[in-house]
Design an enzyme around this catalytic site. Structure first.
Site, PDB file in Angstrom:
ATOM      1  N   ASP A  34       8.103 -13.823  -7.452  1.00 33.78           N
ATOM      2  CA  ASP A  34       7.682 -12.635  -8.221  1.00 33.78           C
ATOM      3  C   ASP A  34       7.214 -13.093  -9.604  1.00 33.78           C
ATOM      4  O   ASP A  34       7.837 -13.932 -10.243  1.00 33.78           O
ATOM      5  CB  ASP A  34       8.868 -11.666  -8.360  1.00 33.78           C
ATOM      6  CG  ASP A  34       8.424 -10.274  -8.761  1.00 33.78           C
ATOM      7  OD1 ASP A  34       8.645  -9.325  -7.987  1.00 33.78           O
ATOM      8  OD2 ASP A  34       7.840 -10.126  -9.868  1.00 33.78           O
ATOM      9  N   LEU A  36       7.107 -11.211 -12.198  1.00 33.84           N
ATOM     10  CA  LEU A  36       7.714 -10.356 -13.242  1.00 33.84           C
ATOM     11  C   LEU A  36       6.633  -9.683 -14.078  1.00 33.84           C
ATOM     12  O   LEU A  36       6.573  -9.830 -15.304  1.00 33.84           O
ATOM     13  CB  LEU A  36       8.702 -11.144 -14.116  1.00 33.84           C
ATOM     14  CG  LEU A  36       9.905 -11.732 -13.379  1.00 33.84           C
ATOM     15  CD1 LEU A  36      10.828 -12.488 -14.344  1.00 33.84           C
ATOM     16  CD2 LEU A  36      10.699 -10.657 -12.647  1.00 33.84           C
ATOM     17  N   THR A 124       0.846   1.167   2.609  1.00 33.86           N
ATOM     18  CA  THR A 124       1.127   2.554   2.212  1.00 33.86           C
ATOM     19  C   THR A 124       0.319   3.567   3.026  1.00 33.86           C
ATOM     20  O   THR A 124      -0.790   3.263   3.481  1.00 33.86           O
ATOM     21  CB  THR A 124       0.778   2.711   0.708  1.00 33.86           C
ATOM     22  OG1 THR A 124       0.691   4.099   0.391  1.00 33.86           O
ATOM     23  CG2 THR A 124      -0.579   2.107   0.366  1.00 33.86           C
ATOM     24  N   GLU A 126      -1.199   5.862   1.763  1.00 33.54           N
ATOM     25  CA  GLU A 126      -2.336   6.292   0.935  1.00 33.54           C
ATOM     26  C   GLU A 126      -3.658   5.715   1.425  1.00 33.54           C
ATOM     27  O   GLU A 126      -4.722   6.221   1.073  1.00 33.54           O
ATOM     28  CB  GLU A 126      -2.097   5.927  -0.534  1.00 33.54           C
ATOM     29  CG  GLU A 126      -0.832   6.569  -1.070  1.00 33.54           C
ATOM     30  CD  GLU A 126      -0.704   6.515  -2.584  1.00 33.54           C
ATOM     31  OE1 GLU A 126      -1.726   6.462  -3.268  1.00 33.54           O
ATOM     32  OE2 GLU A 126       0.442   6.543  -3.058  1.00 33.54           O
ATOM     33  N   ALA A 154      -7.534   1.866  -2.279  1.00 37.75           N
ATOM     34  CA  ALA A 154      -8.659   1.070  -1.751  1.00 37.75           C
ATOM     35  C   ALA A 154      -8.278  -0.410  -1.715  1.00 37.75           C
ATOM     36  O   ALA A 154      -8.602  -1.125  -0.749  1.00 37.75           O
ATOM     37  CB  ALA A 154      -9.900   1.276  -2.619  1.00 37.75           C
ATOM     38  N   LYS A 156      -5.251  -1.585  -1.380  1.00 40.79           N
ATOM     39  CA  LYS A 156      -4.279  -1.757  -0.288  1.00 40.79           C
ATOM     40  C   LYS A 156      -4.988  -1.728   1.063  1.00 40.79           C
ATOM     41  O   LYS A 156      -4.669  -2.514   1.960  1.00 40.79           O
ATOM     42  CB  LYS A 156      -3.191  -0.671  -0.338  1.00 40.79           C
ATOM     43  CG  LYS A 156      -2.240  -0.752  -1.511  1.00 40.79           C
ATOM     44  CD  LYS A 156      -1.397  -2.015  -1.557  1.00 40.79           C
ATOM     45  CE  LYS A 156      -0.342  -2.103  -0.463  1.00 40.79           C
ATOM     46  NZ  LYS A 156       0.561  -3.268  -0.648  1.00 40.79           N
ATOM     47  N   ARG A 216       3.873  15.358  -0.654  1.00 43.88           N
ATOM     48  CA  ARG A 216       4.225  13.982  -0.289  1.00 43.88           C
ATOM     49  C   ARG A 216       5.392  14.029   0.693  1.00 43.88           C
ATOM     50  O   ARG A 216       6.207  14.945   0.667  1.00 43.88           O
ATOM     51  CB  ARG A 216       4.629  13.173  -1.535  1.00 43.88           C
ATOM     52  CG  ARG A 216       3.520  13.090  -2.605  1.00 43.88           C
ATOM     53  CD  ARG A 216       2.326  12.281  -2.116  1.00 43.88           C
ATOM     54  NE  ARG A 216       1.252  12.129  -3.083  1.00 43.88           N
ATOM     55  CZ  ARG A 216       0.123  12.862  -3.107  1.00 43.88           C
ATOM     56  NH1 ARG A 216      -0.074  13.840  -2.228  1.00 43.88           N
ATOM     57  NH2 ARG A 216      -0.824  12.612  -3.989  1.00 43.88           N
ATOM     58  N   ASN A 251       4.877  18.806  -5.000  1.00 42.31           N
ATOM     59  CA  ASN A 251       5.403  18.309  -6.279  1.00 42.31           C
ATOM     60  C   ASN A 251       6.150  19.403  -7.033  1.00 42.31           C
ATOM     61  O   ASN A 251       7.125  19.133  -7.737  1.00 42.31           O
ATOM     62  CB  ASN A 251       4.252  17.760  -7.141  1.00 42.31           C
ATOM     63  CG  ASN A 251       3.724  16.450  -6.594  1.00 42.31           C
ATOM     64  OD1 ASN A 251       4.384  15.792  -5.789  1.00 42.31           O
ATOM     65  ND2 ASN A 251       2.530  16.069  -7.019  1.00 42.31           N
ATOM     66  N   ASP A 274      -4.844  17.512 -14.035  1.00 38.23           N
ATOM     67  CA  ASP A 274      -4.589  16.808 -12.776  1.00 38.23           C
ATOM     68  C   ASP A 274      -5.089  15.363 -12.834  1.00 38.23           C
ATOM     69  O   ASP A 274      -6.002  15.038 -13.597  1.00 38.23           O
ATOM     70  CB  ASP A 274      -5.294  17.548 -11.629  1.00 38.23           C
ATOM     71  CG  ASP A 274      -4.578  17.349 -10.307  1.00 38.23           C
ATOM     72  OD1 ASP A 274      -3.630  16.533 -10.252  1.00 38.23           O
ATOM     73  OD2 ASP A 274      -4.963  18.016  -9.326  1.00 38.23           O
ATOM     74  N   HIS A 278      -7.003  13.345  -7.102  1.00 35.79           N
ATOM     75  CA  HIS A 278      -5.627  13.455  -6.598  1.00 35.79           C
ATOM     76  C   HIS A 278      -5.587  13.879  -5.125  1.00 35.79           C
ATOM     77  O   HIS A 278      -6.017  14.980  -4.784  1.00 35.79           O
ATOM     78  CB  HIS A 278      -4.887  14.498  -7.448  1.00 35.79           C
ATOM     79  CG  HIS A 278      -3.411  14.370  -7.425  1.00 35.79           C
ATOM     80  ND1 HIS A 278      -2.592  15.145  -8.194  1.00 35.79           N
ATOM     81  CD2 HIS A 278      -2.592  13.554  -6.715  1.00 35.79           C
ATOM     82  CE1 HIS A 278      -1.329  14.814  -7.969  1.00 35.79           C
ATOM     83  NE2 HIS A 278      -1.318  13.855  -7.067  1.00 35.79           N
TER      84      HIS A 278
END
Ligand SMILES: NC(=O)c1ccc[n+]([C@@H]2O[C@H](COP(=O)([O-])OP(=O)(O)OC[C@H]3O[C@@H](n4cnc5c(N)ncnc54)[C@H](O)[C@@H]3O)[C@@H](O)[C@H]2O)c1
Length: 339
Positions: A34, A36, A124, A126, A154, A156, A216, A251, A274, A278
């Protein structure tokens, strides 16, 4: 003894995975690579540092020489390391390409040279884009075409496709998981649940995007870790597995529940402009992992699981207060100051 290389194990899900696996697989060794970055925190695995089965390596997944050296020591890779926050990807997309796309390719290239290792790429929901609010039966399956909308999703989606291309073209043992929103301990307080909880502890309002109706599907991080372990041990190479909690909340509903659990009134909500682009709704069809691997969430039921998570932030104020006093302040002012 099995030897696993975990990337990004100092972040939210990765650190939960380290604790989860070392408690359940006494004969496993884990090396955590990692860099960090702002969201990585060595305190997240401080309790493991004396354990001979655990080693922390401070370094970047784009450092090919280091990755080659660590790859030789391990039999499998679980890849969490990423730039993970949509809002930051809107402020500056570049690090998302560097870590999520190029970093993943660096790992895969090293794996290709080393051969014979399993690679679990943690992704994900998403990447699938957005579902309409008016069609509550619609869900993302593993066959849903990718249609990412933010620079984060995008990047991911690109890394998912690159990972799968290494399986297809070079015959590597690659698996991809796509999970819905996680909640639980050690989540960086830029994400909505720890953001709201820590603001409320400080008597500050909670910034709610737009009309608050975005939906979600919330899964406890340990249910995610259990799914990842099942995929790592028993998943079929080349497969994508969706992971979700069937726990859809808007939400606004989430915000009201957090306020109720913390005994605060609706006046603490500060509506803000927003997020651009979204996504409206995410919902996961997790039938594949349920039927093939027998996984089902057991720790995600609300309101109890949410209340327990809120309590963790109440009990671990020292942990988040240190984070919120650093670079975070600049980010918060930039993100919410003029909204
Ligand atoms: N949080 C969620 O709800 C969620 C849901 C589904 C999937 N995911 C995916 O799970 C993974 C972990 O997410 P998270 O929420 O724990 O993120 P996080 O931001 O809390 O942790 C990311 C970790 O990666 C490290 N890192 C970043 N760039 C690096 C680099 N170049 N080299 C080495 N390490 C680097 C950071 O230091 C940090 O420790 C991500 O790939 C994310 O896309 C997250």
């Amino acid at each position: 003894m099995r030897s696993i290389l975990v990337t990004g194990g100092s972040g939210f899900i990765g650190s939960n995975f380290l604790h989860f696996v070392l408690a359940r697989r006494p004969d496993w060794r884990i090396v955590n690579l990692d860099s960090l970055s702002y969201s990585g925190n060595r305190e997240n695995h401080a309790g493991l540092e004396g354990d001979p089965r655990f080693r922390f390596v401070h370094g970047d997944i784009n450092d090919r020489a280091l990755v080659d050296e660590l790859m030789r020591e391990c039999e499998a890779v679980v890849h969490f390391a990423a730039e993970s926050h949509v809002d930051r990807s809107i402020l500056d997309p570049r690090p998302f390409i560097e870590t999520n796309v190029l970093g993943t390719q660096t790992l895969l290239e090293s794996l290709r040279r080393a051969g014979g290792r399993r690679f679990l790429h943690v992704s994900t929901d998403e990447v699938y884009g957005s579902l309409p609010l008016g069609d509550p039966e619609s869900r993302f399956s593993e066959e849903t075409p990718l249609n990412p909308h933010s620079p984060y999703s995008a990047s991911k989606a690109a890394s998912d496709m690159i990972a799968l291309s290494y399986q297809h073209t070079f015959g590597l043992d690659v698996l991809v998981t796509r999970c819905s929103n996680n909640f639980g301990p050690y989540q960086f307080p830029e994400k909505v649940i720890p953001l709201f909880v820590t603001n409320l502890i400080d008597g500050e309002p909670v910034p709610l995007y737009g009309d608050g109706l975005n939906v979600r599907d919330w899964l406890h991080v340990e249910d995610h870790c259990e799914a990842l372990l099942a995929v790592l041990e028993r998943g079929k190479g080349g497969r994508v597995y969706n992971i979700g909690g069937s726990n859809e909340r808007s939400n606004l509903e989430l915000t009201h529940l957090v306020l109720d659990i913390m005994g605060r009134g609706r006046e603490m909500i500060r509506p803000v402009a927003d997020r651009p682009g979204h996504d409206r709704r995410y919902a996961i069809d997790a039938r594949r992992i349920r039927s093939e691997l027998g996984w089902a969430p057991s720790r995600s039921a609300w309101p109890q699981a949410l209340a327990a998570t809120i309590q963790w932030y109440v009990d671990n104020e020292r942990w988040w207060r240190r984070i919120k006093s650093g670079e975070y302040r600049t980010y918060y002012a930039l993100q919410y100051g003029a909204r």
